[in-house]
Write an enzyme that holds these catalytic residues in place. Structure first.
Site, PDB file in Angstrom:
ATOM      1  N   ALA A 187      44.403  38.818  32.164  1.00 28.11           N
ATOM      2  CA  ALA A 187      43.175  38.309  32.785  1.00 28.11           C
ATOM      3  C   ALA A 187      42.019  39.148  32.249  1.00 28.11           C
ATOM      4  O   ALA A 187      42.224  40.268  31.781  1.00 28.11           O
ATOM      5  CB  ALA A 187      43.285  38.465  34.295  1.00 28.11           C
ATOM      6  N   GLY A 235      48.398  38.597  32.716  1.00 29.08           N
ATOM      7  CA  GLY A 235      48.259  37.143  32.646  1.00 29.08           C
ATOM      8  C   GLY A 235      48.740  36.560  31.320  1.00 29.08           C
ATOM      9  O   GLY A 235      49.124  35.389  31.262  1.00 29.08           O
ATOM     10  N   GLU A 278      52.384  36.189  31.707  1.00 31.79           N
ATOM     11  CA  GLU A 278      52.605  35.089  32.659  1.00 31.79           C
ATOM     12  C   GLU A 278      52.347  33.722  32.015  1.00 31.79           C
ATOM     13  O   GLU A 278      53.029  32.741  32.326  1.00 31.79           O
ATOM     14  CB  GLU A 278      51.701  35.296  33.885  1.00 31.79           C
ATOM     15  N   GLU A 322      49.714  45.140  36.033  1.00 31.25           N
ATOM     16  CA  GLU A 322      48.722  44.952  37.110  1.00 31.25           C
ATOM     17  C   GLU A 322      48.660  46.152  38.063  1.00 31.25           C
ATOM     18  O   GLU A 322      47.590  46.537  38.515  1.00 31.25           O
ATOM     19  CB  GLU A 322      49.033  43.679  37.917  1.00 31.25           C
TER      20      GLU A 322
END
Ligand code: CAA
Length: 275
Positions: free
Chosen positions: A80, A125, A128, A148
């Site tokens: 992210a 992310g 993911e 994270e």
């Protein structure tokens, strides 16, 4: 009837390149200055590509699989966008997470397989996003991780669910609690990736070869198999088997299956009508 075309014929994106190569729709995330981090605008562009891809596939089979990769030689996606997240309120963070969930669900619902070709970092992310793809190929330079917790955060783009499904609960816990980065060889060993290739060139070549192999199969059967695998993944055995029996029945309603069975008996190569 007009010939269906790949979704990007005229569409220009700021952070993506979308090209048709043979039977593959190749989507390249192209924001190398930030290691392809998933800024909101980039997420919107990916969502737009998927919507166009889905619409094109509803009309025919202009491509038979998607290859998702990252530009710049250093990263698939480094996660992210931490800069954007630094100003987010808790509610905005939840909406950001939901947006990515919609995107990953749309990837899973696309009626063609999606191959992630990971060269460099696939972190947070980025890991993911790869996990929402059907098949993950990696170069030797690939590095995976869920860092994270090092930012005081938790996975927000589906990792809590899909990492466990892919590598099992124990390994998912270790990776998420430590934020440890793993190399391509370890990712292969734990089942996070399907294959490791020496470099970017052989990575993309292997992805393209896989897509061409898929393209020789019946389109409706590949779609049926993908959607069935997704639907049964979290079901108890007997419920999953019931879904499989219904999918097996559906296969017998297609012209593709009639063509496939007839060609086998006639000792011919099947030509699938795609319906
Ligand atoms: N968001 C925003 N910018 C990022 C970024 C990210 N996730 N990752 C890298 N960048 C930017 C850097 O800020 C840097 O920009 P500037 O040149 O403007 O300073 C540029 O990309 C190059 O990065 P580095 O200089 O850090 O490159 P490096 O080779 O030294 O390190 C790296 C590479 C190890 C991947 C390092 O960049 C890094 O640790 N990135 C963050 C990885 C991360 O923590 N990802 C998870 C994010 S949280 C998340 O994804 C939550 C979720 O589940 C939804």
């Amino acid at each position: 009837m007009s010939t269906p075309s790949a979704p990007d014929a005229e569409q220009a994106y700021r952070h993506l390149r979308v090209e048709q190569e043979g039977s593959a729709l190749v989507v390249t995330i192209d924001r190398p200055k930030a290691l392809n981090a998933l800024a909101g605008e980039l997420v919107d562009e990916l969502q737009d590509v998927l919507a166009r891809a889905g619409a094109a596939l509803a009309d025919g089979w202009p491509f038979r699989a998607v290859i998702l990769t990252g530009a710049g030689g250093k990263a698939f996606v480094a996660g992210a966008d931490i800069r954007e997240m630094s100003a987010m309120s808790p509610d905005e963070a939840q909406e950001y997470s939901r947006r990515m969930h919609r995107l990953t669900l749309d990837l899973e619902r696309l009626p063609v397989p999606v191959v992630a070709a990971v060269d460099g970092y696939a972190l947070g992310g980025g890991c993911e996003l790869a996990l929402a793809c059907d098949v993950v190929f990696a170069s030797e330079a690939a590095r995976f991780g869920q860092p994270e917790v090092s930012l005081g955060l938790v996975p927000g783009f589906g990792g809590s669910v899909r990492l466990q499904q892919r590598v099992g609960p124990g390994m998912a816990r270790e990776l998420i609690f430590t934020g440890r980065r793993i190399d391509a060889a370890e990712a292969l060993r734990i089942g996070l990736v399907n294959r490791v290739l020496a470099d970017r060139e052989s990575l993309l070549e292997a992805a393209r070869e896989t897509v061409e192999l898929i393209a020789r199969q019946a389109p409706t059967a590949v779609a049926n198999a993908k959607l069935t695998l997704g639907a049964v993944a979290a079901l108890p055995t007997e419920d999953g088997l019931a879904v499989e029996a219904a999918s097996f029945r559906d296969a017998f309603t297609t012209d593709d299956s009639r063509a496939g069975r007839a060609a086998f008996l006639a000792k011919e190569t099947p030509s699938f009508p795609g319906r």
